[in-house]
Each structure stands twice: as C-alpha cells, then as structure tokens.
Enzyme design. Structure first.
Site, mmCIF file in Angstrom:
data_model
loop_
_atom_site.group_PDB
_atom_site.id
_atom_site.type_symbol
_atom_site.label_atom_id
_atom_site.label_comp_id
_atom_site.label_asym_id
_atom_site.label_seq_id
_atom_site.Cartn_x
_atom_site.Cartn_y
_atom_site.Cartn_z
ATOM 1 N N GLU A 1 44.399 38.892 57.547
ATOM 2 C CA GLU A 1 43.813 37.788 56.499
ATOM 3 C C GLU A 1 42.802 36.891 57.027
ATOM 4 O O GLU A 1 41.913 36.565 56.376
ATOM 5 C CB GLU A 1 45.041 36.701 55.996
ATOM 6 C CG GLU A 1 46.179 37.666 55.270
ATOM 7 C CD GLU A 1 45.491 38.449 54.106
ATOM 8 O OE1 GLU A 1 44.592 37.999 53.649
ATOM 9 O OE2 GLU A 1 46.094 39.566 54.013
ATOM 10 N N GLY B 1 42.734 41.364 22.614
ATOM 11 C CA GLY B 1 42.671 40.723 23.930
ATOM 12 C C GLY B 1 44.032 41.095 24.814
ATOM 13 O O GLY B 1 44.748 41.678 24.290
ATOM 14 N N LYS C 1 46.775 35.248 20.859
ATOM 15 C CA LYS C 1 46.321 35.996 19.591
ATOM 16 C C LYS C 1 47.382 35.649 18.518
ATOM 17 O O LYS C 1 46.624 35.291 17.262
ATOM 18 C CB LYS C 1 46.358 37.564 19.901
ATOM 19 C CG LYS C 1 45.324 37.873 20.913
ATOM 20 C CD LYS C 1 45.339 39.439 20.960
ATOM 21 C CE LYS C 1 46.591 40.034 21.482
ATOM 22 N NZ LYS C 1 46.843 39.737 22.781
ATOM 23 N N ASP D 1 42.703 47.651 50.307
ATOM 24 C CA ASP D 1 41.559 47.236 50.608
ATOM 25 C C ASP D 1 40.457 48.515 50.968
ATOM 26 O O ASP D 1 39.375 48.482 50.211
ATOM 27 C CB ASP D 1 41.231 46.598 52.054
ATOM 28 C CG ASP D 1 41.786 45.142 52.085
ATOM 29 O OD1 ASP D 1 42.114 44.497 51.212
ATOM 30 O OD2 ASP D 1 42.599 44.603 53.099
#
Length: 615
Positions: free
Chosen positions: A422, A196, A202, A496
């Site tokens: 935004e 993980g 863990k 983006d």
C-alpha cells in the site's frame, strides 16, 4: 339423455391433452380435457362455462359439490346439471341395487368398482373447482396499490439527482395545468423511464412526482405480472390501466421494468411460459400506445438494465423520455450526509462532518450513505456513547465498503507485506503530478481486502494517453515496492495486474494508442471480432505489453528515487495501521502538484476504478 346428463365445469382454453390414469364413472373411459398449458378464459371477472358430457354421478356423492359452488367469491362452476333419473341413474339405492342379493359376489365386486369410480369423479370435480377458485381470487387481487391522497414525498426529499429532477419538472407542471399545454397543441410524454444503478433514488423520484402533482399513484413491480397460469399477466395489465383511467389524472409506476419488458426473441425456446410473457408485454405496449389510448395516464418505470429492454417499449409514444440517474457527486453526497446526520446527536457540527465524509465515500449511492450513517449510530450505541463521532462514521464507511475487520487472520510478515504494497501505491500517486494524493491509507484486513488506498473520485470527463499511463503506473506501484523492499512480489498484486492489463489493452484496441497498430479500433476485447487475424492479435498483445513494460520501469524509477520515504511510510503504517492525508506530507515531503482525483487502488482487488474510466 339416455342415462347421461351434462356436467358444467370451468372451461380451460388451450391445447387438449388426454387424461391418463383417470377412470370416469360409467364406461370407465376418460374424454379429452384441457390441461397443462391452458388458462382460464376470464372476462369481466367471470368464468366462461363449458359443458362436458360425462356419465351421471350418483346423487349421494354429488350433492356436496353442488352446494359448495356458491361460496367461492363469485366463481361459477362444477354444477352437476340435471339430476339422474331413477331409470337411468347408477346410484347405490337405484334399480341396480335391488338385484344385489341375487347376483352374488360378482354383483358385489361390480358395485364396489362403481363406487370407486364415483369417488374418483367427485374428487376430479372438486380438484378443478379448488384450482379455479384460487385462480379467480388471484385475478381479483390484482397488483397495483393506489395512493388516493398525495404520497407526501416532495422534490426536496430527493437529493443528489438535480439533473433528473429538472427533467421531470415539466411533467409535474402538465399534471397540475394540463390545459396550458393542450392549448398550444403540446403532448406530454406518455412514458418516462428512469435508468440508473441501484440505490440512486429512482423510486423516490417517482413518488415525489406523484406527491408534487397531487394525483393518484398506482404502483406495481415488474415481477407482479408473472404468474404460473396462462393469461393472468395480461389480465393484470388490463385491470391496472382500467383502474388508473378512472381518475382524471393518474400515474402508474412500474418498478424493475426489465423483468416485464425484456427483449423478445425470434424463437420461443422457452415454451408456453415465454409465450405468456410476450403476451403480457404486448398488452402493456397496447395499453401505452394502442388503438384506444388515453392521455390522462402517465407511465413511469425504473430499471438498471436498460440494455435488455424490448425496442418496441423504448420507441416514442411509449417511453418517450429516458432520465439517467447516477450516483451522486461529492456535492450530492455532502447533501445526503447533512440531511441524514441532522437526525442524530453528533460530537462535531454537521457542517464539519458532512464535507469530510463526502470525500471519503466516492461512488456511494444514497442508499449506501444511509447505511453508513445507520452503522455509525449502531456502533456508537454499542460502545455506550451519547453521540456519533467522526471515528464512528469513518469506521462505518470502511465497514460498508470492504466488510468486517479480520485481525486474527494475518501474520506479522503478511501485515508488513501489506504495508509495503500500500505504501508503494501511495508513493507513486503522491509523486505523479496529475494524480491526487491519497486521502487515507489502511492496512487493516477487511473482507477480501488486505489494505487499500482511498483516492476519491474522478473529476475528468476525458482521458489522454498520458493520464491513462499515470493510472497504470499507480496500479503497478504496489508490486514494484514488494519486489524492491521484500525481494519478491506476492499474489496480493493480482487485481492490480488485472486492471493494468485491461487498461493497456483498451488503450491499444479501442483508443488507437498503439504505436504500430495505428488508429484502427478492434472493438471490445479485440478477439471478439472474427475478422481480426492472428498476426494482428499478436501485434495488439505486443503493444499492450509495451505499455505495461514502460510504466513498470517508470514505477521502479520512482521507488528507487524515494526509497527512504517509502520505508518511513511503511513504518508509520505498521505503527498506526491507518494514515491520513495530512500525515503524508510530514513523511513524504512537499508535493509537486495536487491536480485531479483518481480512485481506489487496493491489495486484494476491491476498488472503484481509477478515474471512472471503463473498458
């Protein structure tokens, strides 16, 4: 022995190299000695001795070494052997010294030369003795810390990984009642690998297994077995398993296994260091499932790089079971916040703050959440408050995810551009039915992020073409808003475009969503496959460009339709800097639907990725 006596020294096993630039007493020549890539041959914490035939050193110079060899914690070596006889020795007070007066300056020079050779030999032996003593002390202090008593950690202390706890539950039951399994002929897994990302618990789960089973717990890190001296890693593996087998039942936990069990190469390009690492791995494999393997030792290991592990370590009989641990979902994060916030004085009830903060921290691990809570408490103390507020926790979430505020490094014009960008992301997400509306919009400059839209985490396992196109459209919303409101786009849309391009390429190359490319999968990246023709690559580019073009047009249509709402949201962001989800409906009006969750779309390129889908 004709003026020569044996000198006992520590035996180095390995290639022989001629010592250059060293003149031993006597005839002034150096014999072959083992150095460089050699290692001490160690057996039962003792050192094998090797007799080196060297010229006799004067008794006056060697006496100190003879007495110092007893104080090295069990190291035997550097004993000068038999003493030189008066007829064959070359001591300063021996027979050669008696004729000094009659030999003039030549004898004096000869005596000075012999004295220098004597000192050189003594220093050589002292250096060997010092190095060997340090090596042996390193073997005595082998890795592995034993918790003879239970660790004190229980499964209830491990939060957000319920599936992983269920996987290891039968291991605990076997350690408590081994005969119940042995009567049926069942064999418990000899090794369990916890896989993980960092911070998901863990190590905590491994300690909880030992705590629940009430058995000795031996801990070692994969890097503990790395050593500059040849063969030390093999000896550490042997010692660790030897200690564990003394107990009736025990657990060995190796953290960061990828530094120890990395896949072996066909050619040893790394030289002796790589060969020693392979020998260490071979010893681990033998101890786990070799000719003389015992079932009373269970090996746990953790890694976040399971892709680089050696195949021999992953086969059944060694690490039989792999337990995958991921970052907690929204319910797991809520449990984390509840457990941690109970230790602090809060301005609101825990049951009210925990669900809110769980929604505002998508993708956060247990370690991240603990850091958020601590940062919030530090901020409250800094402002001399008596309790931790919701604002402190919200600030700490942003501080942990994006960095510190940078208010002085942005101009008013750039701040307005950030608000437009935004607001464009938020507007597109708000009016697409299958995308959840933003939880929070911010234009505060933090770290490398000019602003961001917080949209939560994905609750989708599979993604259709329509849903992936929705995500591309949201990605392009910021650039479209800049172009339509400010007249031109900026570099703030760089990330983006990168994400939208990668998503469109993946749809065509891997998922068969291209109209002209058909169902053929070209593999990751397309160009990595040597058999793909240039014509096919051009076709893939055209199909990906077609998807981007259609979603760009769709985004422009939405912004044109809701231009007034966009400008109102921009003004609200410039006024408050932060807009929450309950304020969006007042500005944008009723929403068509509220289905699904996506991710973060942020100017400047930091986010968790839409829908959790990875190329």
């Amino acid at each position: 022995m004709g003026g020569r006596s044996p000198c006992r020294a520590l035996a180095f096993m390995g290639s022989k190299r001629k010592v250059s630039g060293l003149s031993l007493p006597g005839n002034g020549t150096a014999s072959f000695l083992t150095t460089g890539s050699s290692v001490l041959h160690i057996h039962n914490s003792n050192v094998t001795l090797l007799s080196l035939d060297s010229n006799t050193l004067p008794l006056q110079a060697r006496g100190g070494l003879n007495t110092s060899s007893t104080g090295s914690g069990g190291v035997v070596g550097l004993s000068p052997g038999t003493a030189a006889t008066s007829s064959g020795g070359r001591g300063l007070g021996g027979a050669r010294g008696q004729g000094l007066a009659g030999q003039g300056g030549g004898a004096l020079d000869q005596l000075a030369g012999e004295a220098l050779q004597t000192i050189g030999g003594a220093l050589f032996e002292a250096t060997c003795f010092y190095i060997a003593s340090r090596i042996i002390m390193g073997v005595r202090n082998l890795c592995g810390k034993t918790f003879v008593k239970p660790t004190g950690v229980k499964f209830s202390d491990v939060i957000g990984v319920d599936e992983a706890k269920q996987e290891v539950q039968e291991l605990v039951e076997y350690l408590k009642e081994p005969m119940r399994y042995k009567k049926l002929g069942a064999k418990i897994p000899r090794g369990i690998l916890l896989v993980g990302p960092p911070g998901v618990g863990k190590t905590m789960l491994a300690r909880a297994i030992a705590g629940e089973a009430s058995c000795p717990f031996y801990y070692a890190s994969g890097s503990d077995f790395a050593n500059p001296y040849w063969g030390m890693g093999v000896q550490k593996i042997k010692k660790l398993f030897h200690q564990a087998r003394r107990s009736k039942r025990s657990i060995i936990f190796i953290d960061e296994l990828d530094s120890l069990a990395r896949a072996r190469k066909s050619s040893l390009s790394g030289g002796s260091a790589e060969m020693d690492a392979e020998n260490t791995l071979n010893q681990l494999l033998t101890e786990m499932d070799g000719f003389q393997t015992q079932d009373n030792v269970i090996v746990l290991a953790s890694t976040n790089r399971a892709d680089v592990l050696d195949r021999a370590a992953m086969r059944p009989g060694r690490f039989d079971r792999k337990v995958f641990m991921d970052v907690p979902d929204v319910q797991g994060r809520e449990e984390h916040f509840k457990r941690l916030l109970k230790k602090f004085t809060l301005a609101k009830p825990v049951d009210e703050l925990a669900p809110l903060m769980a929604r505002m921290s998508p993708g956060y691990s247990g370690a991240d959440i603990e850091n958020v809570v601590n940062e919030a408490a530090l901020r409250a103390a800094k402002h001399n408050r008596t309790s931790v507020t919701e604002d402190d926790l919200s600030w700490a979430t942003e501080r942990t995810g994006f960095g510190v505020e940078r208010r002085g490094k942005i101009t008013p014009a750039e701040l307005r551009r950030t608000a437009v960008h935004e607001a464009g992301h938020a507007l597109i997400a708000y009016f697409i039915p299958d995308v959840q509306a933003p939880i929070k919009i911010s234009i505060i400059n933090r770290g490398k992020v000019g602003g961001y839209n917080l949209m939560g985490e994905s609750n989708h396992t599979y993604h259709t073409e329509a849903r992936l196109r929705d995500e591309i459209c949201v990605f392009l919303g910021g650039r479209v808003a800049e172009e339509m409101v400010l007249g031109e786009a900026s570099s703030g849309a760089y990330d983006d475009l990168r994400k939208a391009s990668a998503l469109s390429r993946g749809m065509v190359e891997n998922l068969g969503y291209g109209k002209r490319t058909g169902l053929l999968s070209y593999g990751a990246g397309g160009q990595g496959a040597g058999e793909v023709s240039q014509a096919a690559l051009r076709l893939l580019e055209e199909e990906a460009q077609s998807i981007l073009g259609s979603e760009y047009t769709r985004a422009k249509t939405l912004v044109q339709k809701h231009r007034k709402e966009l400008e109102a949201l921009v003004e609200l962001l410039l006024k408050n800097e932060v807009v929450h989800e309950h304020e969006l409906e007042a500005v944008l009006g009723p929403r068509v639907a509220d289905v699904g969750v996506v991710g973060i779309a942020g100017e400047g390129g930091v986010g968790y990725g839409f829908g959790g889908w990875r190329l």
